[in-house]
Write an enzyme that holds these catalytic residues in place. Structure first.
Site, PDB file in Angstrom:
ATOM      1  CB  VAL A 202      -0.919   0.035   1.243  1.00 29.81           C
ATOM      2  CG1 VAL A 202      -1.872   1.228   1.169  1.00 29.81           C
ATOM      3  CG2 VAL A 202      -1.691  -1.267   1.400  1.00 29.81           C
ATOM      4  CG  HIS A 203       2.924   2.832  -3.185  1.00 32.56           C
ATOM      5  ND1 HIS A 203       2.490   1.702  -3.832  1.00 32.56           N
ATOM      6  CD2 HIS A 203       3.206   3.736  -4.155  1.00 32.56           C
ATOM      7  CE1 HIS A 203       2.539   1.905  -5.140  1.00 32.56           C
ATOM      8  NE2 HIS A 203       2.946   3.131  -5.360  1.00 32.56           N
ATOM      9  NE  ARG A 204      -1.364   3.229  -7.729  1.00 30.98           N
ATOM     10  CZ  ARG A 204      -0.776   3.846  -8.754  1.00 30.98           C
ATOM     11  NH1 ARG A 204      -0.787   5.166  -8.811  1.00 30.98           N
ATOM     12  NH2 ARG A 204      -0.209   3.163  -9.726  1.00 30.98           N
TER      13      ARG A 204
END
Length: 360
Positions: A202-204
């Site tokens: 998860v990074h956006r």
């Protein structure tokens, strides 16, 4: 032929790896790292893992808002392009580094070539969508991973030449697959066994900056019986802390430091499923036969969804948990993005566009 290749983020290091190797066999490449990902675990480790040559330039731009970061990249890239006088500037994907280099090249003499051209999520609020569309319109040579991306470009009345090359990330996976999966090397995370865990990334910003979406994703991941391994991107770690979710995430998930490319592919290949908001991981999962659950409401890699190997669930916890626990049989996997020779096709397209074959 003299080519300036511009990279700045993890997916671009992976994409550049097979192209640089092929390009340097017959031509001259100047590798420019903008420093968009400056953390050693997000940047340097990938250069080591993939044996990418040290960049001739590291601009060290670092993090920042979209406008100041892009502006600083443009200022520094303009100086480098002027000093190096390349025949072509080669950009990858859809980051701020991509757009900055594209705008600089468009106002100078070098031919601009865009690897991974023609992708669309249909969501203009995504910074990546803005970057990829503007870069496509600036480019002289547009190198697409699949035929439908080429059709998108033609429908957009793109002025540059369009060539379907296949996906260079498939080349990268094939190049390190044996090293990642072979032998009896233990998994890089202790206490898990193959096919008995879910891998997550998860990074956006759309997920990390919105506390409700991030909490929904956390609820979905925590709502399954299997252990969930989450290599923690610095942006995600900061967001979990800011939103008061870090302790809960640490209690319910297996939070680990970011891992190198080869280690990540091993984790991905041995996972029962992957939950991700990354475009690159969606494809890597497809290539490694790992079912993908995408934590977004849309994807630029629509073929993987249509093929039945990827499902879009957004940040809804119930949909996330259902998708991760669904054990329905998967359909036969089609060949979507070429046969693993995209780097060779990319260099051939550059040669043809520039009118210059391999150096004698």
């Amino acid at each position: 032929m003299r080519v300036c290749s511009v990279v700045g983020a993890r997916p671009q290091f992976v994409k550049a790896f097979p192209v640089s190797r092929r390009l340097r066999a017959d031509h001259e490449e100047v590798l420019i790292h903008t420093g968009q990902h400056y953390d050693e675990e997000l940047s340097g480790v990938f250069f080591e893992d993939l044996n990418i040559p040290e960049p001739e330039y590291n601009l060290g731009v670092g993090s920042g808002g979209h406008a100041p970061q892009t502006a600083e990249m443009m200022r520094l890239l303009d100086e480098v392009i002027e000093a190096e006088s390349p025949d072509a500037v080669l950009v990858y994907g859809d980051t701020n580094s991509t757009l900055a280099a594209a705008l600089v090249a468009a106002k100078r003499e070098p031919m601009l070539a865009h690897v991974e051209a023609g992708l669309r999520s249909g969501k203009w609020s995504m910074p990546e969508e803005v970057n990829r569309v503007l870069t496509d319109h600036c480019s002289d040579l547009l190198l697409t991973p699949a035929a439908n991306a080429a059709e998108t470009l033609r429908e957009d009345n793109i002025r540059g030449e369009v060539v379907v090359t296949g996906d260079v990330m498939y080349d990268a996976v094939l190049a390190v697959r044996d090293r990642a999966l072979g032998g009896s090397t233990p998994l890089p995370v202790s206490g898990i066994r193959p096919d008995e865990y879910v891998l997550a990334t998860v990074h956006r910003a759309a997920n990390t900056d919105d506390p409700d979406r991030l909490a929904g994703i956390l609820d979905g991941l925590a709502g399954i019986d299997s252990p969930v391994v989450l290599p923690l991107h610095p942006r995600t770690a900061a967001a979990l802390d800011e939103h008061g979710l870090y302790d809960r995430a640490a209690e319910e998930l297996r939070l680990v430091d970011p891992v190198g490319y080869v280690e990540f592919l091993r984790l991905l290949a041995d996972a029962s499923k992957v939950a991700t908001d990354s475009g690159g991981v969606q494809k890597e999962a497809f290539y490694l036969d790992t079912p993908c659950v995408t934590l977004r409401d849309e994807t630029e890699w629509v073929e993987t969804v249509e093929a039945g190997w990827n499902v879009l669930v957004g940040a809804d916890p119930d949909r996330i948990a259902r998708a991760l626990t669904d054990r329905s049989a998967l359909p036969p996997k089609p060949e979507l993005y070429g046969g693993g020779d995209a780097a060779e096709r990319t260099v051939a397209a550059l040669e043809a566009a520039f009118g210059n074959g391999p150096s004698e």
